[in-house]
Design a protein around this motif. Structure first.
Motif, PDB file in Angstrom:
ATOM      1  N   ALA A 150       0.292  -0.891   8.465  1.00  0.00           N
ATOM      2  CA  ALA A 150      -0.979  -0.458   7.891  1.00  0.00           C
ATOM      3  C   ALA A 150      -1.791  -1.654   7.408  1.00  0.00           C
ATOM      4  O   ALA A 150      -1.251  -2.546   6.763  1.00  0.00           O
ATOM      5  N   PRO A 151      -3.088  -1.685   7.708  1.00  0.00           N
ATOM      6  CA  PRO A 151      -3.937  -2.792   7.259  1.00  0.00           C
ATOM      7  C   PRO A 151      -4.340  -2.630   5.802  1.00  0.00           C
ATOM      8  O   PRO A 151      -4.108  -1.574   5.187  1.00  0.00           O
ATOM      9  N   VAL A 152      -4.935  -3.653   5.244  1.00  0.00           N
ATOM     10  CA  VAL A 152      -5.477  -3.557   3.887  1.00  0.00           C
ATOM     11  C   VAL A 152      -6.653  -2.595   3.916  1.00  0.00           C
ATOM     12  O   VAL A 152      -7.507  -2.686   4.804  1.00  0.00           O
ATOM     13  N   PRO A 153      -6.739  -1.646   2.994  1.00  0.00           N
ATOM     14  CA  PRO A 153      -7.859  -0.697   2.990  1.00  0.00           C
ATOM     15  C   PRO A 153      -9.194  -1.429   2.886  1.00  0.00           C
ATOM     16  O   PRO A 153      -9.326  -2.432   2.178  1.00  0.00           O
ATOM     17  N   GLY A 154     -10.182  -0.943   3.622  1.00  0.00           N
ATOM     18  CA  GLY A 154     -11.505  -1.548   3.580  1.00  0.00           C
ATOM     19  C   GLY A 154     -12.282  -1.106   2.357  1.00  0.00           C
ATOM     20  O   GLY A 154     -11.817  -0.295   1.555  1.00  0.00           O
ATOM     21  N   ASP A 155     -13.492  -1.639   2.220  1.00  0.00           N
ATOM     22  CA  ASP A 155     -14.308  -1.290   1.057  1.00  0.00           C
ATOM     23  C   ASP A 155     -15.492  -0.412   1.442  1.00  0.00           C
ATOM     24  O   ASP A 155     -16.513  -0.379   0.769  1.00  0.00           O
ATOM     25  N   VAL A 156     -15.352   0.336   2.552  1.00  0.00           N
ATOM     26  CA  VAL A 156     -16.404   1.253   2.970  1.00  0.00           C
ATOM     27  C   VAL A 156     -16.417   2.448   2.019  1.00  0.00           C
ATOM     28  O   VAL A 156     -15.362   3.030   1.733  1.00  0.00           O
ATOM     29  N   PRO A 157     -17.578   2.825   1.498  1.00  0.00           N
ATOM     30  CA  PRO A 157     -17.650   3.958   0.567  1.00  0.00           C
ATOM     31  C   PRO A 157     -17.121   5.241   1.215  1.00  0.00           C
ATOM     32  O   PRO A 157     -17.301   5.471   2.411  1.00  0.00           O
ATOM     33  N   VAL A 158     -16.470   6.054   0.414  1.00  0.00           N
ATOM     34  CA  VAL A 158     -15.934   7.327   0.901  1.00  0.00           C
ATOM     35  C   VAL A 158     -17.091   8.271   1.224  1.00  0.00           C
ATOM     36  O   VAL A 158     -18.044   8.394   0.457  1.00  0.00           O
ATOM     37  N   SER A 159     -17.003   8.945   2.369  1.00  0.00           N
ATOM     38  CA  SER A 159     -18.047   9.876   2.781  1.00  0.00           C
ATOM     39  C   SER A 159     -17.917  11.197   2.041  1.00  0.00           C
ATOM     40  O   SER A 159     -16.839  11.554   1.543  1.00  0.00           O
ATOM     41  N   THR A 160     -18.999  11.927   1.989  1.00  0.00           N
ATOM     42  CA  THR A 160     -18.972  13.250   1.365  1.00  0.00           C
ATOM     43  C   THR A 160     -18.236  14.216   2.279  1.00  0.00           C
ATOM     44  O   THR A 160     -18.059  13.963   3.473  1.00  0.00           O
ATOM     45  N   SER A 161     -17.830  15.358   1.733  1.00  0.00           N
ATOM     46  CA  SER A 161     -17.137  16.355   2.543  1.00  0.00           C
ATOM     47  C   SER A 161     -18.043  16.887   3.641  1.00  0.00           C
ATOM     48  O   SER A 161     -17.590  17.173   4.753  1.00  0.00           O
TER      49      SER A 161
END
Length: 276
Positions: free
Chosen positions: A248-259
């Motif tokens: 598994a890679p290091v988690p990125g810093d892309v904002p979480v999307s809405t549902s």
């Protein structure tokens, strides 16, 4: 899930981790996403495994053609555009019950089969009885498929589905979208003969419920799924399979999307047929 190190053979490249994890029907719902698929080697302990994996997000190959070098020759020390062009023959075009069929009788065909089977077994079709049976029949060797169905049906019980927010038929509540996809990142041939092959598929996956009232948001997974294949009836069929976590890679810093965005994306973006 129990650790089973007997499946940790050496391969042609590193995918990460040692030892394999056979996915088994859990005695307690510690891992709500890993009930039933099956283990073909021990009929007595047919502790099925839900081919429930996750659904992966796709890796697409890009051909890097430079408009400044139409003759495809490298400028200075830059690599030629062809060095990043996807290789291999086209994937199969035939399908049965939505599952690609007619894979080439070679290493590339075995890799393509394993990648496409991972996608199919990680789909939401595994959570509905009729489509699950069709997937199992199309992917596994006949004798293995016949042993899997009963235990799988028990594993995908109404109680299990309810834990995922689904009704007894595997449907999400109105206003919500059940997300489950597997997306192969790459494959590795562990061993190969014209009659049998062992192929590992490194993949990422999505699983969860997207909706305003969901208590189980969509999350990503990273796993390696190893398939043991046999050449049966003019195609590659699965006779056994195991899974392990990562790499598994290091988690990125892309904002979480809405549902809402997640539900829309799942409905609008289709999947792929995979080939080497």
């Amino acid at each position: 899930m129990s650790n089973d190190d007997q499946y940790g053979g050496a391969g042609h490249g590193e995918v990460g981790g040692t030892g394999q994890t056979r996915t088994r029907l859990p005695e307690a719902p510690a891992d709500p996403y890993g009930p039933a698929r099956r283990t073909s080697r021990a009929p007595r302990s047919l502790v099925t495994v839900v081919g429930v994996v996750v659904l992966l997000i796709a890796a697409i190959a890009f051909a890097n053609q430079s408009p400044d070098t139409p003759d495809d020759r490298p400028a200075d020390d830059a690599p030629a555009a062809t060095s990043t062009t996807a290789t291999g023959t086209d994937p199969v075009t035939g399908k049965t019950a939505g599952i690609p069929k007619g894979f080439a009788h070679d290493e590339q065909g075995a890799q393509s089969a394993a990648a496409n089977y991972a996608v199919a077994l990680g789909s939401d079709g595994m959570f509905r009885k009729n489509t699950r049976h069709a997937l199992v029949d199309g992917i596994y060797a006949p004798d293995v498929a016949s042993r899997m169905k009963g235990p799988q049906d028990e594993a995908y019980s109404a109680a299990f589905l309810a834990k995922l927010g689904l009704d007894a038929n595997g449907n999400a509540p109105q206003g919500s979208t059940f997300v489950t996809r597997t997306v192969p990142i790459g494959t590795r041939v562990e061993n190969y003969t014209p009659t049998a092959a062992k192929v590992s598929v490194w993949y990422t996956g999505l699983i969860g419920m997207s909706g305003t009232k969901s208590t189980d948001p969509v999350r990503t997974l990273w796993k390696t799924w190893t398939f043991e294949l046999s050449w049966i009836g003019g195609d590659w069929k699965v006779v056994d399979d195991t899974q392990q976590d990562g790499p598994a890679p290091v988690p990125g810093d892309v904002p979480v999307s809405t549902s809402d965005d997640m539900s829309k994306a799942i409905k609008e973006f289709g999947g792929f047929t995979y080939a080497r």
